[in-house]
Design a protein around this motif. Structure first.
Motif, PDB file in Angstrom:
ATOM      1  N   ASP A 121       0.429  -1.483  -0.143  1.00 45.57           N
ATOM      2  CA  ASP A 121       0.290   0.541   0.250  1.00 45.57           C
ATOM      3  C   ASP A 121       0.915   1.337   0.220  1.00 45.57           C
ATOM      4  O   ASP A 121       0.823   2.362  -0.863  1.00 45.57           O
ATOM      5  N   ALA A 122       1.841   1.301   0.889  1.00 47.40           N
ATOM      6  CA  ALA A 122       2.763   2.174   0.666  1.00 47.40           C
ATOM      7  C   ALA A 122       3.432   2.617  -0.314  1.00 47.40           C
ATOM      8  O   ALA A 122       3.595   3.456  -0.937  1.00 47.40           O
ATOM      9  N   SER A 123       4.018   1.585  -0.955  1.00 45.32           N
ATOM     10  CA  SER A 123       4.969   1.787  -2.156  1.00 45.32           C
ATOM     11  C   SER A 123       3.843   2.195  -3.135  1.00 45.32           C
ATOM     12  O   SER A 123       4.696   2.914  -3.917  1.00 45.32           O
ATOM     13  N   VAL A 124       2.995   1.839  -3.274  1.00 41.35           N
ATOM     14  CA  VAL A 124       2.163   2.398  -4.536  1.00 41.35           C
ATOM     15  C   VAL A 124       1.768   3.346  -4.166  1.00 41.35           C
ATOM     16  O   VAL A 124       1.632   4.704  -5.274  1.00 41.35           O
ATOM     17  N   LYS A 125       1.771   4.109  -2.954  1.00 42.97           N
ATOM     18  CA  LYS A 125       0.671   5.824  -3.270  1.00 42.97           C
ATOM     19  C   LYS A 125       2.012   6.590  -2.959  1.00 42.97           C
ATOM     20  O   LYS A 125       1.867   7.466  -3.826  1.00 42.97           O
ATOM     21  N   THR A 126       3.406   6.052  -2.502  1.00 38.78           N
ATOM     22  CA  THR A 126       4.417   7.401  -2.968  1.00 38.78           C
ATOM     23  C   THR A 126       4.452   7.144  -4.469  1.00 38.78           C
ATOM     24  O   THR A 126       5.057   8.082  -5.055  1.00 38.78           O
ATOM     25  N   VAL A 127       4.267   5.791  -5.660  1.00 42.40           N
ATOM     26  CA  VAL A 127       3.795   6.223  -6.609  1.00 42.40           C
ATOM     27  C   VAL A 127       3.455   7.147  -7.440  1.00 42.40           C
ATOM     28  O   VAL A 127       3.464   7.574  -7.999  1.00 42.40           O
ATOM     29  N   LEU A 128       2.152   6.623  -6.149  1.00 44.44           N
ATOM     30  CA  LEU A 128       1.292   8.592  -7.161  1.00 44.44           C
ATOM     31  C   LEU A 128       1.140   9.364  -6.261  1.00 44.44           C
ATOM     32  O   LEU A 128       0.437  10.454  -7.382  1.00 44.44           O
ATOM     33  N   THR A 129       1.922  10.142  -5.047  1.00 46.21           N
ATOM     34  CA  THR A 129       2.174  11.303  -4.528  1.00 46.21           C
ATOM     35  C   THR A 129       3.450  11.292  -4.877  1.00 46.21           C
ATOM     36  O   THR A 129       3.518  12.685  -4.952  1.00 46.21           O
ATOM     37  N   ASN A 130       4.340  11.217  -5.692  1.00 47.59           N
ATOM     38  CA  ASN A 130       5.590  11.879  -5.571  1.00 47.59           C
ATOM     39  C   ASN A 130       6.552  11.103  -6.785  1.00 47.59           C
ATOM     40  O   ASN A 130       6.960  10.668  -7.660  1.00 47.59           O
ATOM     41  N   LYS A 131       6.540  13.100  -8.090  1.00 45.08           N
ATOM     42  CA  LYS A 131       6.635  12.590  -8.698  1.00 45.08           C
ATOM     43  C   LYS A 131       8.081  11.652  -9.407  1.00 45.08           C
ATOM     44  O   LYS A 131       7.679  11.215 -10.663  1.00 45.08           O
ATOM     45  N   LYS A 191      -3.574   4.055 -10.359  1.00 38.25           N
ATOM     46  CA  LYS A 191      -5.204   4.617  -9.812  1.00 38.25           C
ATOM     47  C   LYS A 191      -5.889   3.970  -9.438  1.00 38.25           C
ATOM     48  O   LYS A 191      -6.608   3.495  -8.369  1.00 38.25           O
ATOM     49  N   ALA A 192      -6.722   3.311 -10.527  1.00 38.62           N
ATOM     50  CA  ALA A 192      -7.686   2.197 -10.120  1.00 38.62           C
ATOM     51  C   ALA A 192      -7.495   1.586  -9.349  1.00 38.62           C
ATOM     52  O   ALA A 192      -8.150   0.681  -8.637  1.00 38.62           O
ATOM     53  N   TRP A 193      -5.984   1.273 -10.462  1.00 38.22           N
ATOM     54  CA  TRP A 193      -5.853  -0.569  -8.827  1.00 38.22           C
ATOM     55  C   TRP A 193      -5.497   0.026  -7.228  1.00 38.22           C
ATOM     56  O   TRP A 193      -6.277  -0.556  -6.653  1.00 38.22           O
ATOM     57  N   TYR A 194      -5.269   0.835  -7.898  1.00 37.82           N
ATOM     58  CA  TYR A 194      -5.009   1.586  -5.097  1.00 37.82           C
ATOM     59  C   TYR A 194      -6.090   1.733  -5.134  1.00 37.82           C
ATOM     60  O   TYR A 194      -5.916   1.819  -4.133  1.00 37.82           O
ATOM     61  N   LEU A 195      -7.184   3.241  -5.362  1.00 33.69           N
ATOM     62  CA  LEU A 195      -8.256   3.086  -5.049  1.00 33.69           C
ATOM     63  C   LEU A 195      -8.920   2.065  -4.174  1.00 33.69           C
ATOM     64  O   LEU A 195      -9.262   2.330  -2.984  1.00 33.69           O
ATOM     65  N   PRO A 196      -9.339   1.078  -4.957  1.00 37.02           N
ATOM     66  CA  PRO A 196     -10.337   0.173  -3.779  1.00 37.02           C
ATOM     67  C   PRO A 196      -9.220  -0.564  -3.310  1.00 37.02           C
ATOM     68  O   PRO A 196      -9.812  -1.359  -1.676  1.00 37.02           O
ATOM     69  N   TYR A 197      -7.795  -0.931  -3.377  1.00 33.42           N
ATOM     70  CA  TYR A 197      -7.308  -1.867  -2.003  1.00 33.42           C
ATOM     71  C   TYR A 197      -6.688  -0.897  -1.305  1.00 33.42           C
ATOM     72  O   TYR A 197      -7.228  -1.357   0.170  1.00 33.42           O
ATOM     73  N   HIS A 198      -6.241   0.083  -1.398  1.00 33.10           N
ATOM     74  CA  HIS A 198      -6.774   1.478  -0.560  1.00 33.10           C
ATOM     75  C   HIS A 198      -7.413   1.579   0.668  1.00 33.10           C
ATOM     76  O   HIS A 198      -7.459   1.793   1.854  1.00 33.10           O
ATOM     77  N   THR A 199      -8.827   1.637   0.431  1.00 31.28           N
ATOM     78  CA  THR A 199      -9.777   1.839   0.712  1.00 31.28           C
ATOM     79  C   THR A 199     -10.261   0.687   1.632  1.00 31.28           C
ATOM     80  O   THR A 199     -10.744   0.527   2.804  1.00 31.28           O
TER      81      THR A 199
END
Length: 183
Positions: free
Chosen positions: A127-137, A165-173
């Motif tokens: 979760d944290a690794s994918v969040k980093t990809v989506l929040t760090n340019k 983002k489409a993968w991450y949103l349901p996973y993270h939620t």
């Protein structure tokens, strides 16, 4: 989490005449329908220290290296199958039900036994690794280059970012709504 020594001599526990090398390999790699994410994505993800997410066959979570995995570097019980995004990584029962116990420099491998794995931390770190990809340019740029190649177009990067983002949103939620927190 106990560390898995690669220096220890490995002994395969005799589990009967039916438990052949072929049966063991099948137990370690058979696709049972689980899909975590595209293999290219997890291969491109990084840990906070910059090391590949899949480094050392995820031994930091207690997963065991699979010397016969294809592609190389997957742990015991991690599978690859065709999915909507090409090859996708998943897991089967052996990821959590294969155990290695070390005693006096010998590693005893027990297939079907209870593993000593930290699945919770695996999920939290994913979760944290994918969040980093989506929040760090810069992290996304590096990820996109690893997934799509060096001559990636802006359009391709945009499409990849939408897919992540489409993968991450349901996973993270789901992960956070179910009360999961890293210990």
């Amino acid at each position: 989490m106990p560390s898995i020594s690669s220096a220890a001599e490995q002994v395969l526990i005799d589990q009967g005449a039916e438990w052949t090398a072929s049966a063991r390999k099948d137990f370690y790699t058979r696709d049972q329908g689980s899909r975590i994410m595209p293999l290219r994505w997890i291969s491109a993800l990084k840990q906070p220290d910059g090391q590949p997410f899949m480094a050392e066959s995820l031994g930091r979570y207690g997963y065991l290296p699979n010397k016969t995995s294809k592609p190389a570097g997957l742990p015991v019980g991690f599978t690859v199958a065709s999915g909507s995004e090409g090859q996708e990584i998943g897991m089967n029962c052996s990821a959590c039900h294969t155990r290695q116990i070390e005693f006096n420099g010998t590693a005893y491998l027990i297939d079907g036994g209870p593993g000593i794995v930290d699945f919770q931390s695996f999920l939290a770190d994913l979760d944290a690794s994918v969040k980093t990809v989506l929040t760090n340019k810069q992290a996304f740029t590096d990820f996109a280059r690893a997934v799509l190649g060096p001559s990636v177009t802006s359009k391709d990067k945009e499409k990849l970012q939408k897919a992540v983002k489409a993968w991450y949103l349901p996973y993270h939620t789901h992960y956070h709504l179910c009360g999961h927190k890293k210990p």
